[in-house]
Design a protein around this motif. Sequence first.
Motif, PDB file in Angstrom:
ATOM      1  N   SER A 138      16.082  13.882 -33.007  1.00  0.00           N
ATOM      2  CA  SER A 138      15.545  14.536 -31.808  1.00  0.00           C
ATOM      3  C   SER A 138      14.098  14.185 -31.552  1.00  0.00           C
ATOM      4  N   ALA A 139      13.485  13.551 -32.562  1.00  0.00           N
ATOM      5  CA  ALA A 139      12.057  13.213 -32.368  1.00  0.00           C
ATOM      6  C   ALA A 139      11.941  12.084 -31.368  1.00  0.00           C
ATOM      7  N   LYS A 140      10.940  12.099 -30.654  1.00  0.00           N
ATOM      8  CA  LYS A 140      10.714  11.065 -29.626  1.00  0.00           C
ATOM      9  C   LYS A 140       9.485  10.239 -29.991  1.00  0.00           C
ATOM     10  N   PRO A 141       9.537   8.964 -29.579  1.00  0.00           N
ATOM     11  CA  PRO A 141       8.340   8.113 -29.869  1.00  0.00           C
ATOM     12  C   PRO A 141       7.160   8.554 -29.021  1.00  0.00           C
ATOM     13  N   ALA A 142       6.042   8.104 -29.514  1.00  0.00           N
ATOM     14  CA  ALA A 142       4.794   8.490 -28.800  1.00  0.00           C
ATOM     15  C   ALA A 142       4.784   7.977 -27.391  1.00  0.00           C
ATOM     16  N   ALA A 143       5.534   6.901 -27.136  1.00  0.00           N
ATOM     17  CA  ALA A 143       5.543   6.352 -25.778  1.00  0.00           C
ATOM     18  C   ALA A 143       6.251   7.244 -24.781  1.00  0.00           C
ATOM     19  N   SER A 144       7.041   8.289 -25.307  1.00  0.00           N
ATOM     20  CA  SER A 144       7.793   9.136 -24.383  1.00  0.00           C
ATOM     21  C   SER A 144       6.990  10.329 -23.904  1.00  0.00           C
ATOM     22  N   ARG A 145       5.771  10.415 -24.335  1.00  0.00           N
ATOM     23  CA  ARG A 145       4.935  11.526 -23.882  1.00  0.00           C
ATOM     24  C   ARG A 145       4.699  11.405 -22.379  1.00  0.00           C
ATOM     25  N   GLN A 146       4.527  12.556 -21.751  1.00  0.00           N
ATOM     26  CA  GLN A 146       4.313  12.563 -20.317  1.00  0.00           C
ATOM     27  C   GLN A 146       2.952  11.969 -19.976  1.00  0.00           C
ATOM     28  N   PRO A 147       2.924  11.079 -19.001  1.00  0.00           N
ATOM     29  CA  PRO A 147       1.608  10.525 -18.604  1.00  0.00           C
ATOM     30  C   PRO A 147       0.834  11.528 -17.810  1.00  0.00           C
ATOM     31  N   THR A 148      -0.407  11.366 -17.825  1.00  0.00           N
ATOM     32  CA  THR A 148      -1.321  12.227 -17.021  1.00  0.00           C
ATOM     33  C   THR A 148      -1.591  11.526 -15.719  1.00  0.00           C
ATOM     34  N   GLY A 170       0.822  -1.214   0.000  1.00  0.00           N
ATOM     35  CA  GLY A 170       0.000   0.000   0.000  1.00  0.00           C
ATOM     36  C   GLY A 170       0.853   1.260   0.000  1.00  0.00           C
ATOM     37  N   ALA A 171       1.995   1.230   0.759  1.00  0.00           N
ATOM     38  CA  ALA A 171       2.888   2.400   0.772  1.00  0.00           C
ATOM     39  C   ALA A 171       3.506   2.627  -0.591  1.00  0.00           C
ATOM     40  N   ALA A 172       3.762   1.531  -1.322  1.00  0.00           N
ATOM     41  CA  ALA A 172       4.375   1.682  -2.655  1.00  0.00           C
ATOM     42  C   ALA A 172       3.400   2.265  -3.666  1.00  0.00           C
ATOM     43  N   LEU A 173       2.140   2.248  -3.382  1.00  0.00           N
ATOM     44  CA  LEU A 173       1.136   2.763  -4.327  1.00  0.00           C
ATOM     45  C   LEU A 173       0.807   4.238  -4.100  1.00  0.00           C
ATOM     46  N   ARG A 174       1.621   4.998  -3.349  1.00  0.00           N
ATOM     47  CA  ARG A 174       1.355   6.419  -3.118  1.00  0.00           C
ATOM     48  C   ARG A 174       1.674   7.206  -4.386  1.00  0.00           C
ATOM     49  N   PRO A 175       1.005   8.358  -4.702  1.00  0.00           N
ATOM     50  CA  PRO A 175       1.189   9.107  -5.953  1.00  0.00           C
ATOM     51  C   PRO A 175       2.626   9.593  -6.145  1.00  0.00           C
ATOM     52  N   ALA A 176       3.266  10.079  -5.098  1.00  0.00           N
ATOM     53  CA  ALA A 176       4.632  10.583  -5.274  1.00  0.00           C
ATOM     54  C   ALA A 176       5.575   9.471  -5.670  1.00  0.00           C
ATOM     55  N   THR A 177       5.407   8.321  -5.040  1.00  0.00           N
ATOM     56  CA  THR A 177       6.264   7.176  -5.374  1.00  0.00           C
ATOM     57  C   THR A 177       6.032   6.730  -6.794  1.00  0.00           C
ATOM     58  N   LEU A 178       4.758   6.676  -7.192  1.00  0.00           N
ATOM     59  CA  LEU A 178       4.437   6.252  -8.565  1.00  0.00           C
ATOM     60  C   LEU A 178       5.037   7.249  -9.573  1.00  0.00           C
ATOM     61  N   GLU A 179       5.022   8.581  -9.282  1.00  0.00           N
ATOM     62  CA  GLU A 179       5.547   9.594 -10.226  1.00  0.00           C
ATOM     63  C   GLU A 179       7.044   9.464 -10.373  1.00  0.00           C
ATOM     64  N   ARG A 180       7.737   9.180  -9.250  1.00  0.00           N
ATOM     65  CA  ARG A 180       9.174   8.998  -9.360  1.00  0.00           C
ATOM     66  C   ARG A 180       9.508   7.764 -10.204  1.00  0.00           C
ATOM     67  N   LEU A 182       7.677   6.577 -12.555  1.00  0.00           N
ATOM     68  CA  LEU A 182       7.315   6.862 -13.933  1.00  0.00           C
ATOM     69  C   LEU A 182       8.398   7.721 -14.610  1.00  0.00           C
ATOM     70  N   GLU A 183       8.968   8.727 -13.895  1.00  0.00           N
ATOM     71  CA  GLU A 183      10.029   9.554 -14.463  1.00  0.00           C
ATOM     72  C   GLU A 183      11.271   8.730 -14.749  1.00  0.00           C
ATOM     73  N   ALA A 184      11.517   7.765 -13.856  1.00  0.00           N
ATOM     74  CA  ALA A 184      12.689   6.909 -14.078  1.00  0.00           C
ATOM     75  C   ALA A 184      12.513   6.036 -15.312  1.00  0.00           C
ATOM     76  N   LYS A 185      11.359   5.534 -15.503  1.00  0.00           N
ATOM     77  CA  LYS A 185      11.086   4.693 -16.680  1.00  0.00           C
ATOM     78  C   LYS A 185      11.128   5.532 -17.961  1.00  0.00           C
ATOM     79  N   ARG A 186      10.685   6.835 -17.855  1.00  0.00           N
ATOM     80  CA  ARG A 186      10.704   7.701 -19.032  1.00  0.00           C
ATOM     81  C   ARG A 186      12.148   8.014 -19.431  1.00  0.00           C
ATOM     82  N   ALA A 187      12.973   8.270 -18.448  1.00  0.00           N
ATOM     83  CA  ALA A 187      14.382   8.543 -18.749  1.00  0.00           C
ATOM     84  C   ALA A 187      15.053   7.326 -19.368  1.00  0.00           C
ATOM     85  N   GLN A 188      14.712   6.161 -18.864  1.00  0.00           N
ATOM     86  CA  GLN A 188      15.261   4.910 -19.420  1.00  0.00           C
ATOM     87  C   GLN A 188      14.814   4.711 -20.850  1.00  0.00           C
ATOM     88  N   LEU A 189      13.554   5.045 -21.144  1.00  0.00           N
ATOM     89  CA  LEU A 189      13.028   4.882 -22.508  1.00  0.00           C
ATOM     90  C   LEU A 189      13.718   5.872 -23.448  1.00  0.00           C
TER      91      LEU A 189
END
Length: 480
Positions: free
Chosen positions: A468-478, A367-377, A379-386
């Motif tokens: 410099s173009a990025k794939p559609a998967a690199s768009r920021q999630p909402t 349950g602690a791992a499902l907090r919004p701040a943790t999920l955003e961090r 997600l940013e890490a996965k975006r940088a990796q992509l």
Amino acid sequence: MPDPFSDDVSSDMGRLVAEQVPGDNALAMSVGELAFKLKRMVEGEFGHVRLRGEISGWKRVASGHCYMSLKDDQAVIDGVIWKGNASSLAFVPQDGIEVIATGKLTTYPGRSKYQIVIERMELAGVGALMALLEKLKAKLAGEGLFDGARKKALPFMPQVIGVVTSGTGAVIRDILHRLEDRCPTHVIVWPVKVQGEGSAGEIAAAVRGFDAITPGGPVPRPDLVIVARGGGSVEDLWSFNEEVVVRAVAACTIPIISAVGHETDTTLCDFAADLRAPTPTAAAEIAVPVLADLRLTIDSHRNRTERCARRYVERGRERLDALSRLLPKRDQLLGPQRQRADDLGQRLDRGLERRLTLARGSLDRSGAALRPATLERKLEAKRAQLDATWRLVQSLNPDAILDRGYARVTARPGGETLASAKAARGAATLTLHFRDGMVDARTDGTGDLERAPAKPHDTAKPKPASPSAKPAASRQPTLF
């Protein structure tokens, strides 16, 4: 008177042709005239006579007439019985039987002999009757009609009994009364004449009639047949000595009891039957058991069966009690199992509490791992990796250097990229890939290029996507 020994040809004995002699009034008669005169004389003089003699040469011809001779120690006379009288004889004549014949004395001109035309014939006393009986008995015994192997067993309790006897005499009443007293049974009476002319035929026909009844038909088929008659003289019982009766009784497929006369009377029917009863009443007693005795027997068997069953149960109970005393007590058998069950129950409670505590801790951490701040961090890490992976892909794109004036060479057909001059010289046709399109060329084998004719596929190739173009998967999630 002429001398019969004289040589005088004129004498009467020496005449060749018959002539009327003077003084002789005896006219010549024919043989037939003499025979018929004798016939009239014999018939007129004697008329009806009774002769006692022994039968010899008895025979019945196809026409039904019977011929024989009657003889004694001094003489013999022929006899004949015409068909009408032969059928009414009370016995079957046999050679050697002494009889008394009543008839008319006559002659038979055809053979120049006299004879008696018999109208009635009787046995000459009891001795002759017994002699005839013994001869018939020996004949039938020789055929096996009295053998013990032919005897059939009587049913223990017949459902239907057939009785062949007089329908009005005391015999049938005695049989019915005795059956009613011992064991009431369904009785079918076939009334017949038990003595006199035609009685033997009726008795034999009744026995055959019972045997011919079809099982399951409108008239029930007897399980047992009783042939019965009261006492009497040998002559009175003679119908049951007739061959036709004996053969009918022997051939019957239904068991038969013969009850003819009293205890000292014996007939051939007794020998042919399956069982002889001394009297008709005794036949009824033999035919069925006593119902009261059967009931007593059944009651006795039932009581014995009940006693045996009770005794069996009692002995089983005794053995069970003895065995139960040797078995250990219930608490001794179940004590260890009860203790083990209690121990397992306590361990189960502790185990469940521990599993519940561990599951609750795991749930809290998830349950602690499902907090919004943790999920955003994350997600940013996965975006940088992509993004890093996409830059690596762009850097490895072979067409990325075309913008800097380089060209990529492929062979046709096949389209594989050529990395050496040797491979280019060996290809039939080459395709040069530039930033803004493709050009086909051929080699002349020495390394010089020749432009190949234009092909329909030499069209402008779309410009590669910018690095410099990025794939559609690199768009920021909402985030929600």
